[in-house]
Design a protein around this motif. Structure first.
Motif, short mmCIF file in Angstrom:
data_model
loop_
_atom_site.label_atom_id
_atom_site.label_comp_id
_atom_site.label_asym_id
_atom_site.label_seq_id
_atom_site.Cartn_x
_atom_site.Cartn_y
_atom_site.Cartn_z
N ASN A 64 16.58 21.16 2.15
CA ASN A 64 15.21 20.86 1.72
C ASN A 64 15.08 20.21 0.34
O ASN A 64 13.98 20.18 -0.20
CB ASN A 64 14.38 22.16 1.74
CG ASN A 64 14.77 23.13 0.63
OD1 ASN A 64 15.64 22.87 -0.18
ND2 ASN A 64 14.11 24.29 0.61
N THR A 65 16.17 19.69 -0.24
CA THR A 65 16.09 19.35 -1.66
C THR A 65 16.11 17.85 -1.98
O THR A 65 15.24 17.38 -2.70
CB THR A 65 17.21 20.08 -2.44
OG1 THR A 65 17.20 21.46 -2.09
CG2 THR A 65 17.00 19.96 -3.93
N THR A 66 17.12 17.12 -1.49
CA THR A 66 17.19 15.68 -1.82
C THR A 66 17.65 14.87 -0.62
O THR A 66 18.67 15.21 0.00
CB THR A 66 18.20 15.41 -2.97
OG1 THR A 66 17.96 16.31 -4.04
CG2 THR A 66 18.09 13.99 -3.48
N ALA A 88 22.73 18.88 -4.23
CA ALA A 88 21.63 17.95 -3.94
C ALA A 88 21.54 16.86 -5.00
O ALA A 88 20.64 16.04 -4.97
CB ALA A 88 20.32 18.72 -3.85
N HIS A 89 22.47 16.87 -5.98
CA HIS A 89 22.46 15.86 -7.04
C HIS A 89 23.79 15.15 -7.22
O HIS A 89 24.48 15.33 -8.23
CB HIS A 89 21.99 16.48 -8.36
CG HIS A 89 20.55 16.82 -8.33
ND1 HIS A 89 19.57 15.86 -8.43
CD2 HIS A 89 19.90 17.99 -8.13
CE1 HIS A 89 18.38 16.44 -8.33
NE2 HIS A 89 18.55 17.74 -8.14
N PRO A 90 24.18 14.34 -6.22
CA PRO A 90 25.34 13.49 -6.40
C PRO A 90 24.98 12.33 -7.33
O PRO A 90 23.81 12.10 -7.62
CB PRO A 90 25.61 12.97 -4.99
CG PRO A 90 24.29 12.97 -4.32
CD PRO A 90 23.51 14.12 -4.93
N ILE A 134 24.72 25.66 -10.51
CA ILE A 134 25.02 24.34 -11.08
C ILE A 134 24.22 23.34 -10.25
O ILE A 134 24.67 22.89 -9.21
CB ILE A 134 26.53 24.03 -11.06
CG1 ILE A 134 27.33 25.22 -11.64
CG2 ILE A 134 26.81 22.76 -11.85
CD1 ILE A 134 28.84 25.02 -11.60
N HIS A 135 23.00 23.05 -10.72
CA HIS A 135 22.09 22.27 -9.88
C HIS A 135 22.39 20.77 -9.95
O HIS A 135 22.22 20.07 -8.95
CB HIS A 135 20.65 22.57 -10.30
CG HIS A 135 19.65 21.92 -9.39
ND1 HIS A 135 19.50 22.31 -8.08
CD2 HIS A 135 18.80 20.89 -9.59
CE1 HIS A 135 18.57 21.55 -7.51
NE2 HIS A 135 18.14 20.68 -8.40
N ASP A 136 22.80 20.30 -11.12
CA ASP A 136 22.98 18.85 -11.32
C ASP A 136 24.23 18.66 -12.17
O ASP A 136 24.74 19.61 -12.77
CB ASP A 136 21.74 18.31 -12.04
CG ASP A 136 21.62 16.79 -12.07
OD1 ASP A 136 22.51 16.10 -11.52
OD2 ASP A 136 20.64 16.30 -12.65
N PHE A 151 17.77 22.21 -15.19
CA PHE A 151 18.06 21.93 -13.77
C PHE A 151 18.47 20.48 -13.55
O PHE A 151 19.28 20.20 -12.70
CB PHE A 151 16.87 22.32 -12.89
CG PHE A 151 16.87 23.80 -12.61
CD1 PHE A 151 17.57 24.31 -11.54
CD2 PHE A 151 16.23 24.68 -13.46
CE1 PHE A 151 17.63 25.67 -11.29
CE2 PHE A 151 16.27 26.05 -13.23
CZ PHE A 151 16.98 26.54 -12.14
N HIS A 152 17.87 19.56 -14.34
CA HIS A 152 18.12 18.14 -14.09
C HIS A 152 18.49 17.40 -15.38
O HIS A 152 17.97 17.70 -16.44
CB HIS A 152 16.88 17.49 -13.47
CG HIS A 152 16.50 18.14 -12.18
ND1 HIS A 152 15.39 18.94 -12.05
CD2 HIS A 152 17.11 18.15 -10.97
CE1 HIS A 152 15.33 19.39 -10.82
NE2 HIS A 152 16.36 18.94 -10.14
N HIS A 153 19.38 16.43 -15.23
CA HIS A 153 19.83 15.61 -16.34
C HIS A 153 19.39 14.18 -16.08
O HIS A 153 19.55 13.68 -14.97
CB HIS A 153 21.35 15.70 -16.48
CG HIS A 153 21.87 17.09 -16.28
ND1 HIS A 153 21.28 18.19 -16.87
CD2 HIS A 153 22.88 17.57 -15.51
CE1 HIS A 153 21.93 19.28 -16.49
NE2 HIS A 153 22.90 18.94 -15.66
N VAL A 185 10.35 18.03 -3.15
CA VAL A 185 11.26 18.30 -4.26
C VAL A 185 11.69 16.92 -4.80
O VAL A 185 11.04 16.38 -5.67
CB VAL A 185 12.45 19.19 -3.85
CG1 VAL A 185 13.27 19.58 -5.09
CG2 VAL A 185 11.95 20.46 -3.17
N HIS A 186 12.74 16.31 -4.19
CA HIS A 186 13.19 15.01 -4.67
C HIS A 186 12.96 13.92 -3.63
O HIS A 186 12.76 14.22 -2.45
CB HIS A 186 14.68 15.07 -5.01
CG HIS A 186 14.98 16.04 -6.10
ND1 HIS A 186 14.59 15.84 -7.40
CD2 HIS A 186 15.61 17.24 -6.08
CE1 HIS A 186 14.99 16.86 -8.14
NE2 HIS A 186 15.61 17.73 -7.37
N GLY A 187 13.00 12.67 -4.10
CA GLY A 187 12.83 11.51 -3.23
C GLY A 187 13.87 10.45 -3.54
O GLY A 187 14.53 10.49 -4.58
FE FE Z 1 16.95 19.06 -8.18
#
Ligand code: FE
Ligand code: V55
Length: 492
Positions: free
Chosen positions: A120-122, A166-168, A217-219, A282-284, A474-476
């Protein structure tokens, strides 16, 4: 009849909508730039079933893949559930079988061993495939033309990690995708798998290392020479899970860490830098290296932004009181010490967006969501329970800031960036904006706004009216027509 809880996870823009549908020839105000030809994919958590527990969270809802499709000046909209093993098992039973967020010990015994990720994230586009990702499991592959679910994606059996972020990060020059999985070896393990897929999408490297503790480790980030893993003290505990508790508890007194390794290096090459206690990000926005110094720009806050992760750690702090800043952490790789130099760059906020071509490079500007000082209280909803109501553009070197503020009560979701073919033009941002219709929570209509990326204070060049309220994404991800045409899975 079971009912949805009336908490922040289920009201406002988190109101369950639970509908798969397609719309064509949407109403357009203004002119859509000709380069905007392709698909804006969005990941939307949406409960297919009433949850088992009253204190369920939005992060645990089933993934939906949503698409705003631009073709020859026409715009369509589609949304479908990701048909995960979990979605299908619950659909067959007609009720929720999976319990609390990332706690399998709270599941119905009939689904023991069933993949419980919700994808459900990216939406991630790489190697001519579309994946829907969630950091607690592997991605699910989606046909980008039909939005049908193909199945769990394990790199043709090669991926050992049980999870995928979810953050490659995709390198704009080599086309490689750098990614990782944490809890790679199982629930609450400290195993992190650092992976590289080549331009064509083949898994070519998977290096495992141990984190100092099991944390979210989200991102992460890449630079031209390094991979950078900021690790914040929101930790998991197997005994707490077995007792039916929360997966995550934020630990205000525990240090943060940053792992840095050469991006084609081995786990043994990692250098560890000890960071401040209790902080969370959470995000960089981006990272880059210059003359042996690595810089990473983090949407940093003094504590965890999710109320349920704070409360599990015994932290009682009002959402509006949390301090933060877009923050640059710098590391001199020529020195043997573990010193982090910290510098604030911009106001607090989250959901950063970078031009794809700036990934891992020194960059002139980026965007993120924040609060409009003139906007009044924003709409309730979104992943943390309160939406943002402003878009910022920041020039990290000069500190120059531009703001696009929204009207009172409105909400903004993460933008996607589309490049322009005009030399010197900064391209466009696309984003969903929710405009209240009445003071009743959840009574709003959603629109897609297109703004000039380098002139966000100017009025939108186009507004597309969805004509319905969309549940918070969440993300797009933007996928161009050329990329769609090259997809492994075809329309027919
Ligand atoms: Fe995220
Ligand atoms: C985040 C989102 C998640 C999740 C963990 O934005 C962290 C942060 C949508 O799911 O499971």
């Amino acid at each position: 009849m079971p009912q949805f809880p009336q908490t922040i996870h289920f009201i406002g823009s988190n109101t369950p909508r639970r509908e798969e549908y397609s719309l064509s020839d949407l109403e357009i105000i203004g002119t859509i730039p000709k380069e905007i030809d392709g698909a804006f994919f969005r990941a939307v958590p949406e409960n297919a079933q009433v949850p088992m527990f009253e204190d369920d969270v939005a992060l645990s809802a089933d993934g939906m893949i949503s698409r705003v499709l631009f073709e020859n000046g026409r715009v369509g909209f589609d949304i479908r559930y990701v048909k995960t093993a979990r979605f299908l098992a619950e659909k067959a039973a007609g009720r929720a079988l999976f319990g609390r967020y990332r706690n399998p010990f709270t599941d119905d015994p009939s689904v023991a061993g069933v993949d419980r990720t919700v994808a459900n994230t990216t939406p991630v586009w790489h190697g001519n495939r579309l994946l829907m990702t969630k950091e607690d499991g592997r991605g699910y592959e989606i046909n980008p033309h039909t939005l049908e679910t193909i199945g769990s994606w394990d790199y043709l059996g090669k991926l050992r990690s049980e999870t995928m972020t979810a953050h490659p990060r995709i390198d704009p020059e080599t086309g490689e995708m750098f990614f990782f999985g944490y809890e790679a070896g199982g629930l609450c393990s400290r195993d992190v798998a650092y992976c590289i897929a080549d331009r064509a999408g083949n898994l070519v490297s998977e290096q495992w290392f141990d984190a100092p503790y099991c944390s979210a480790i989200h991102d992460f980030c890449i630079t031209e020479n390094y991979a950078v893993f900021p690790i914040f003290p929101t930790t998991a505990d197997l005994d707490r899970l077995k007792a039916g508790g929360e997966h995550w508890a934020h630990q205000q007194d525990l240090e943060s860490w940053v792992a840095i390794l050469p991006r084609y290096g081995k786990a043994a090459d990692i250098r560890w830098f000890r960071g401040p206690k209790g902080v969370s990000g959470f995000h960089h926005l981006n990272a880059f290296d210059v003359d042996g110094t690595v810089h990473v720009d983090i949407c940093l806050s003094e504590t965890n932004a999710f109320p349920f992760m704070r409360e599990a750690g015994g932290i009682h702090k009002d959402q509006r009181e949390i301090q933060g800043a877009l923050t640059r952490w710098s590391f001199d790789m020529n020195k043997p010490d573990d010193v982090i130099i910290e510098r604030p760059l911009g106001p607090p906020g989250d959901l950063p967006r970078l031009r794809d071509q700036d990934q891992g490079r020194a960059y002139a500007g980026g965007w993120y969501l924040s609060m409009n000082p003139q906007g009044g209280p924003p709409m309730l909803g979104g992943p943390v329970g309160v939406n943002f109501n402003a878009l910022l553009r920041i020039e990290p070197e000069t500190g120059k800031l531009d703001l696009m503020g929204l009207p009172p009560g409105a909400a903004i979701s993460e933008p996607a960036h589309v490049v322009s073919s005009t030399p010197g033009h900064g391209g466009w941002l696309l984003m969903v904006i929710d405009i209240p219709r009445s003071p009743v929570p959840g009574d709003y209509l959603s629109e897609v706004w297109i703004v000039e990326a380098d002139r966000i204070s100017a009025p939108p060049v186009a507004i597309i009216k969805i004509g319905r309220p969309l549940r918070s994404q969440v993300h797009g991800t933007w996928v161009s027509r050329q990329q769609l045409d090259s997809a492994v899975h075809k329309a027919g």
